[in-house]
Design an enzyme around this catalytic site. Sequence first.
Site, PDB file in Angstrom:
ATOM      1  N   ASP A   1     -20.273  27.372  29.907  1.00  0.00           N
ATOM      2  CA  ASP A   1     -21.288  27.879  29.258  1.00  0.00           C
ATOM      3  C   ASP A   1     -22.502  26.921  29.063  1.00  0.00           C
ATOM      4  OD1 ASP A   1     -22.894  29.649  27.191  1.00  0.00           O
ATOM      5  OD2 ASP A   1     -21.477  30.439  26.423  1.00  0.00           O
ATOM      6  N   HIS A   2     -23.559  26.509  29.682  1.00  0.00           N
ATOM      7  CA  HIS A   2     -23.850  25.423  28.723  1.00  0.00           C
ATOM      8  C   HIS A   2     -24.302  25.529  27.472  1.00  0.00           C
ATOM      9  CE1 HIS A   2     -25.626  21.337  29.282  1.00  0.00           C
ATOM     10  NE2 HIS A   2     -26.322  21.587  30.451  1.00  0.00           N
ATOM     11  N   ARG A   3     -24.126  26.199  26.337  1.00  0.00           N
ATOM     12  CA  ARG A   3     -23.854  26.468  25.566  1.00  0.00           C
ATOM     13  C   ARG A   3     -23.189  25.513  24.529  1.00  0.00           C
ATOM     14  NH1 ARG A   3     -24.164  32.552  23.731  1.00  0.00           N
ATOM     15  NH2 ARG A   3     -22.883  32.358  25.190  1.00  0.00           N
TER      16      ARG A   3
END
Length: 461
Positions: free
Chosen positions: A431-433
């Site tokens: 998850d790039h968040r």
Amino acid sequence: MKQEFLLPDLGEGLTEAEIVQWLVAEGDTVTLNQTLAEVETAKAVVELPSPHAGVITTLHAAAGDVVLVGSPLVAFEIEGAEESAPSAAPAAAAPAAEHAEEGSGPNLVGYGAAPSAGRPMRRARRSATVVASAETDVRIAAPHDAIDEAPPVREHRERPRSTPPVRAYAKAQGVDLTLVAAELGDRVITRADVDAYRERIAERTAGFGARPAAEPAAPAPRSVATGERRTTRVPIRGVRKATAEAMVQSAFTAPHVTTFHTVDVTATTELIASLRAGAAADAPRIGVLTVVAKAVCLALGRYPGLNSHWDAEAGEIVQQHFVDLGIAAATERGLIVPIIRDAERMPLGELAGAIAELTRTARSGKTPPADLTGGTFSLTNIGVFGIDAGTPILPPGQTGILALGAVRRMPWEHHGEIALRDVMTLSLSFDHRVVDGAEGSQFLKAVADVLQEPGRAMLLA
């Protein structure tokens, strides 16, 4: 007095369940905690115990029906009891523990009562008409006209001996296991037995206009004829439905990034061969998946972002200081991801045993719903299918999932020379968040380092 039993919440807020098969019929006398039916939720096949002792007067659903939580399922006639509001079994495990101590209540621990040494004998029905309840369906070998003009006649028989995957397979093929058991006698029915029975039925009914046994009645897969069979419709239910919803939610909520790394794992395969050679016959079998699981636990300690989740409501990133490791398992009912709790605390042998037990339980269809939620990081072994790499989708609520590719013997640079080495590709989705590209790459490299030099890494465990 009459008492209605409503379908309970079988755990984790599930809203519905499909009746796989009834193990009782109207008119039967049942005891407290006797298994009434097998039902399939979005997470597992569950045995549903009786909350009352009494006589069953009504079964409100037939096999194959989907029943909503809170809807009437069974009506009982209870001698000496005052008529009361419909009852539903408790969803939590705590009340069941109290009942177990007192010996006076139903054992409703999410997935049903534990099997007893001997199931109570059931009273035979006096009426000639029997409820349609996943028992014998004579339509399998009946002429086509009889199927269309007459309602199915079903009779109650004792439950055939088979495993949940075999029962699911027989259902999908339109084969009644009670008929198979009548031919085979008192032994466990296998998938091969189901196939052999279908072949015998096909031979017997050839040329008589009978419906082939491979054409199951709804809700099993059905074919649509347009001159020739061109389509098959498969109802989206149970695990497959839940998996689809979860994957859509994850794919359109968390921005996925996948990075790949191909690594020389010869030292790992040599270590595994050495451990197996010196292991006791009954010791858990250590494989590449076990070593990767250990490597992931070690790497998560250094890169906790991969062991976190995004809490949008609170506006926080929650870091977990434990590893509840999910292991993706492909079953006949669909993809599930059972959890190994506190995997970071387990030495290699214990981790191998946990993976083996998880796999056995998943294949039998008996994974408890509670063991399918709450994971912090997941593994999926696509290498067992001969696949090298992929882009796995995150389980909802998790930040990372690692796919293991196939181990292949191939030319590779080793100490400045070309040699045949064992090589595999790791595919990490995150998850790039929560995790940026640098941390994701560093984590993947840390896992690869363990696989390249497992002996040194295990000294640090």
